[in-house]
Design an enzyme around this catalytic site. Structure first.
Site, PDB file in Angstrom:
ATOM      1  N   ILE A 147       0.832  -1.202   0.000  1.00 51.58           N
ATOM      2  CA  ILE A 147       0.000   0.000   0.000  1.00 51.58           C
ATOM      3  C   ILE A 147       0.866   1.252   0.000  1.00 51.58           C
ATOM      4  O   ILE A 147       0.593   2.214  -0.727  1.00 51.58           O
ATOM      5  CB  ILE A 147      -0.940   0.001   1.225  1.00 51.58           C
ATOM      6  CG1 ILE A 147      -1.929  -1.165   1.144  1.00 51.58           C
ATOM      7  CG2 ILE A 147      -1.691   1.323   1.331  1.00 51.58           C
ATOM      8  CD1 ILE A 147      -2.751  -1.352   2.413  1.00 51.58           C
ATOM      9  N   GLU A 148       1.904   1.256   0.809  1.00 49.25           N
ATOM     10  CA  GLU A 148       2.698   2.467   0.994  1.00 49.25           C
ATOM     11  C   GLU A 148       3.504   2.847  -0.251  1.00 49.25           C
ATOM     12  O   GLU A 148       3.473   4.005  -0.676  1.00 49.25           O
ATOM     13  CB  GLU A 148       3.641   2.300   2.197  1.00 49.25           C
ATOM     14  CG  GLU A 148       2.942   2.291   3.537  1.00 49.25           C
ATOM     15  CD  GLU A 148       2.283   3.624   3.866  1.00 49.25           C
ATOM     16  OE1 GLU A 148       2.635   4.651   3.252  1.00 49.25           O
ATOM     17  OE2 GLU A 148       1.400   3.635   4.732  1.00 49.25           O
ATOM     18  N   THR A 149       4.256   1.902  -0.803  1.00 48.15           N
ATOM     19  CA  THR A 149       5.153   2.257  -1.908  1.00 48.15           C
ATOM     20  C   THR A 149       5.137   1.246  -3.047  1.00 48.15           C
ATOM     21  O   THR A 149       6.025   1.278  -3.897  1.00 48.15           O
ATOM     22  CB  THR A 149       6.611   2.375  -1.397  1.00 48.15           C
ATOM     23  OG1 THR A 149       7.008   1.131  -0.805  1.00 48.15           O
ATOM     24  CG2 THR A 149       6.750   3.497  -0.382  1.00 48.15           C
ATOM     25  N   TYR A 193      -7.866   2.478   5.192  1.00 49.14           N
ATOM     26  CA  TYR A 193      -6.484   2.012   5.040  1.00 49.14           C
ATOM     27  C   TYR A 193      -6.283   0.704   5.795  1.00 49.14           C
ATOM     28  O   TYR A 193      -5.742  -0.266   5.258  1.00 49.14           O
ATOM     29  CB  TYR A 193      -5.531   3.082   5.557  1.00 49.14           C
ATOM     30  CG  TYR A 193      -4.067   2.692   5.511  1.00 49.14           C
ATOM     31  CD1 TYR A 193      -3.261   3.101   4.466  1.00 49.14           C
ATOM     32  CD2 TYR A 193      -3.488   1.925   6.528  1.00 49.14           C
ATOM     33  CE1 TYR A 193      -1.914   2.745   4.418  1.00 49.14           C
ATOM     34  CE2 TYR A 193      -2.154   1.565   6.479  1.00 49.14           C
ATOM     35  CZ  TYR A 193      -1.367   1.983   5.430  1.00 49.14           C
ATOM     36  OH  TYR A 193      -0.042   1.625   5.384  1.00 49.14           O
TER      37      TYR A 193
END
Length: 334
Positions: A123-125, A311
């Site tokens: 999800i982040e990168t 999230y």
């Protein structure tokens, strides 16, 4: 230009609305003085660094310019489809295979499931493929020294950023991240980098920019320090009556009351949930209705990474899909 002349000119620049070196602004020199006095930074070195980034001077407000309308948050069904895709799942499986020893070590040390760590990185990168392109020092300086409503928070993060750079021998002008100052594989803000990032590949430095192993260990350590409950459940769908739905929050909802408490209020809580287990309820907005979920402690811990319930639930669902494809036994229980 001598400093006393520069400082004399600063008020005249206040409404220029131009992009100028950060050292053209009094607020920068005040900050440098603070860093020297409180953290023993060399003033000349900081002046040299800040001279290489730019700030935007204040413009006169235009009363005729209408305010931009606030954008409507994405509905839950649209939000999750941004991240739960076949491509991201496939990349998650590949990342897991390539980093299996580190993920196994992190799970053993911190009792955070491997698939949760993989999902967070996805999800982040997108597993390190999108770490951000914004120069972090300049990003934080603009947010800290401008008129942002959270300027105090960003000034604190700017302090943490410079301390982090010094402690880890990282060149502050070379570091890049998100538009809000998050950095590296794990997208840690500066304070999280200092307090939760760890050297997990044992090379005597903490590097979330280039070391997926450090990122894996740091995410697991972050959750551990936020009181992760070993291999506990996360969330399950639940149907609530109209009167019960008032207890389901759109914002983060910390579990405070036990299953027995909710049963006594008439909630239909699954029989496999212990009476002492603390629970909470969330609601997620769809286009034309709300979706309600029962949540456990570890779901709340996931929201410590990002306070958006969407999230946290996306991380849960993505982790389950990745683990299923990775073909591990004992799939994650929602």
């Amino acid at each position: 230009m001598p400093l006393f002349i520069l400082l004399f000119l600063l008020p005249a620049m206040a409404f220029a609305g131009k992009t100028l070196p950060a050292t053209n602004f009094q607020v920068t020199h005040n900050f440098i003085e603070k860093m020297s006095n409180e953290h023993q930074f060399d003033k000349d070195e900081l002046r040299s660094i800040f001279a290489k980034i730019t700030l935007v001077s204040a413009e006169k407000p235009n009363k005729t310019t209408p305010k931009k309308p606030k954008s409507k948050p994405l509905s839950w069904d649209k939000y999750r489809t941004l991240f739960i895709t076949n491509t991201r799942i496939d990349r998650g499986v590949k990342f897991w295979q390539e980093n299996l020893p580190a993920l196994q070590r992190a799970e053993k040390k911190f009792n955070v499931p491997q698939e949760i760590i993989v999902a967070i990185l996805g999800i982040e990168t997108n597993y390190g493929n999108n770490k951000g392109t914004h120069p972090t020092l300049e990003t934080l300086a603009r947010l800290a020294f401008g008129k942002h409503r959270r300027w105090k928070f960003y000034q604190k993060e700017l302090i943490e950023f410079l301390l982090m750079s010094r402690e880890n021998a990282l060149p502050p002008l070379s570091l890049k991240g998100s538009y809000a100052g998050a950095m590296g594989y794990a997208q840690f803000i500066s304070s999280s980098y200092r307090y939760y990032a760890i050297d997990f590949d044992f090379d005597k430095k903490i590097d979330l920019f280039n070391s997926p192993t450090d990122a894996i260990g740091s995410i697991a350590n972050y959750f551990d320090k936020h009181q992760w409950h070993d291999f506990g459940p996360y969330a399950r769908p639940i149907t609530l009556t109209n009167s019960q739905s008032m207890y389901a929050k759109s914002s983060t909802n910390k579990p405070k009351n036990s299953a027995q408490y909710w049963r006594n209020k008439g909630f239909k809580i699954d029989n496999d949930i212990n009476n002492k287990t603390k629970l909470a309820f969330i609601k997620l907005t769809q286009d034309d209705h709300f979706e309600t979920w029962l949540t456990f402690w570890n779901f709340y811990v996931l929201t410590r990474y990002n306070h958006d319930n969407r999230y946290a639930l996306t991380a849960v669902l993505l982790s389950s899909r990745i683990k299923q494809q990775f073909n591990q036994p004992n799939s994650t229980i929602l």
